[in-house]
Design a protein around this motif. Structure first.
Motif, short mmCIF file in Angstrom:
data_model
loop_
_atom_site.label_atom_id
_atom_site.label_comp_id
_atom_site.label_asym_id
_atom_site.label_seq_id
_atom_site.Cartn_x
_atom_site.Cartn_y
_atom_site.Cartn_z
N GLN A 84 46.06 -13.51 67.47
CA GLN A 84 47.18 -13.51 68.42
C GLN A 84 47.48 -12.11 68.92
O GLN A 84 47.50 -11.14 68.14
N ASP A 85 47.76 -12.00 70.22
CA ASP A 85 48.28 -10.74 70.76
C ASP A 85 49.80 -10.74 70.59
O ASP A 85 50.37 -11.67 70.03
N LYS A 137 37.31 -13.67 67.62
CA LYS A 137 37.26 -15.13 67.48
C LYS A 137 35.84 -15.61 67.26
O LYS A 137 35.59 -16.52 66.46
N GLU A 180 51.68 -13.79 72.01
CA GLU A 180 51.48 -15.02 71.23
C GLU A 180 52.21 -14.95 69.89
O GLU A 180 52.64 -15.98 69.37
N GLN A 181 52.33 -13.76 69.32
CA GLN A 181 53.07 -13.62 68.06
C GLN A 181 54.54 -13.96 68.24
O GLN A 181 55.21 -14.41 67.31
N ILE A 192 43.28 -17.66 63.30
CA ILE A 192 44.00 -17.54 64.57
C ILE A 192 44.15 -16.06 64.90
O ILE A 192 44.58 -15.27 64.06
N GLU A 205 55.75 -16.07 70.76
CA GLU A 205 55.68 -17.07 71.82
C GLU A 205 57.02 -17.74 72.08
O GLU A 205 57.43 -17.92 73.23
N LYS A 265 39.67 -9.48 71.48
CA LYS A 265 40.19 -10.72 70.91
C LYS A 265 39.11 -11.80 70.91
O LYS A 265 38.93 -12.53 69.91
N ARG A 271 44.18 -20.37 59.69
CA ARG A 271 44.62 -21.60 60.36
C ARG A 271 45.25 -22.56 59.35
O ARG A 271 46.17 -23.32 59.68
#
Length: 232
Positions: free
Chosen positions: A201-202, A191, A205-206, A199, A208, A187, A13
Motif C-alpha cells: 500500500q502507498d 507485488k 491506500e494506507q 498487500i 483509504e 510497488k 493478506r
C-alpha cells in the motif's frame, strides 16, 4: 499522514505476523530504488503510569523508523530515542501522554502489559497471565490525527518482540524509496516478487477511509455552494 506513514507498507493478506527473512523480502530489500527497509511489530497492550492506565497500540520499530518517517518534525517535547545501554524508551502521542499524565524526563517508567498468547487467565494469580515490560518516556508527538495522537506509542522492536513473544516475526515492513524513484513502478515490482500473499500500500491506500471521507466532504461542500447559488 506523511509524518507518520511510510511511502510503502507491506502487510500479510492473512494472519497478523510473518517472517521478514525469506528470500522474497531479501530481494525487496536489495531493490535499487529502496533506500530504507524497516521492520514493524504492532499490536494492542495495556499501559499503566502510576494510577492511570489505557489500552494503546504498541508500534515496535527498528532504527530505520526515523528515516522512514518525519517523526522528528512532529515532536512536541523530548526527543525520539528507542533505547540506550541501560533502558528502553517510548514516544507517545500527545493525547495519550495527557491521559496518562506522563511526560519526558519523568523518573518512573511506563508499565506495559500484554496477555500471554495461547494461555488461559490464571484466576488465582491473574498477574502471571501477562507479559510485562518497562519503558521510559523519551518524547511526545502530535500530528493532529486522533487515531495516532491518542492511541499510539512507539517503542523499540526488541521490546515489542519481548512483549508479544515473537522471535523474528513482524506485522509489517515499511519502505522509503530513493530520490527520483517511481512509486508505482516499485510497488508493481514488489507485488511481482511477493505474490498474492502480501498487500503493498502507498500512503493513500494506507489511509483509504480518511481520504474517502475527505472526498465526500468536498462534494458536499460543492453541493451546498451550488444550492446557495441557485437560491440567490
Amino acid at each position: 499522514f506523511s509524518s507518520f506513514d511510510p511511502e510503502l507498507k507491506i502487510t500479510p493478506r492473512t494472519g497478523k505476523v510473518f517472517d521478514p527473512t525469506t528470500a522474497g523480502f531479501r530481494q525487496v530489500k536489495q531493490l535499487p530504488d529502496v533506500a530504507w527497509f524497516g521492520e514493524v511489530l504492532q499490536d494492542n497492550a495495556l499501559v499503566r503510569y502510576h494510577e492511570r492506565q489505557d489500552v494503546v497500540v504498541i508500534k515496535g520499530v527498528d532504527d530505520a523508523f526515523s528515516h522512514l518517517t518525519q517523526i522528528d518534525s512532529v515532536l512536541l517535547d523530548g526527543s525520539f530515542i528507542l533505547k540506550d545501554e541501560v533502558a528502553n524508551y517510548a514516544t507517545l502521542g500527545a493525547g495519550l501522554s495527557s491521559k496518562l499524565g506522563a511526560r519526558p524526563g519523568f523518573a518512573s517508567p511506563l508499565e506495559i502489559y500484554v496477555p500471554k498468547r495461547d494461555e488461559k487467565v490464571n484466576m488465582a494469580n491473574p498477574a502471571s497471565s501477562f507479559n510485562q515490560e518497562y519503558a521510559y518516556i523519551a518524547g511526545v508527538f502530535m500530528i493532529n490525527q486522533q487515531v495516532y495522537d491518542e492511541g499510539y506509542m512507539i517503542v523499540p522492536l526488541s521490546l515489542a518482540r519481548s512483549l508479544f513473544k515473537y522471535d523474528k516475526e513482524v506485522s509489517s515492513i515499511e519502505l522509503k524509496l530513493a530520490d527520483g524513484a517511481d512509486l508505482s513502478s516499485v510497488k508493481k515490482q514488489i507485488k511481482n516478487i511477493l505474490g498474492d500473499q502480501f498487500i503493498v500500500q502507498d500512503r493513500f491506500e494506507q489511509q483509504e477511509a480518511s481520504f474517502k471521507m475527505m472526498k465526500v466532504e468536498k462534494w458536499m461542500t460543492f453541493l451546498i455552494l451550488w444550492l446557495l447559488l441557485c437560491l440567490m
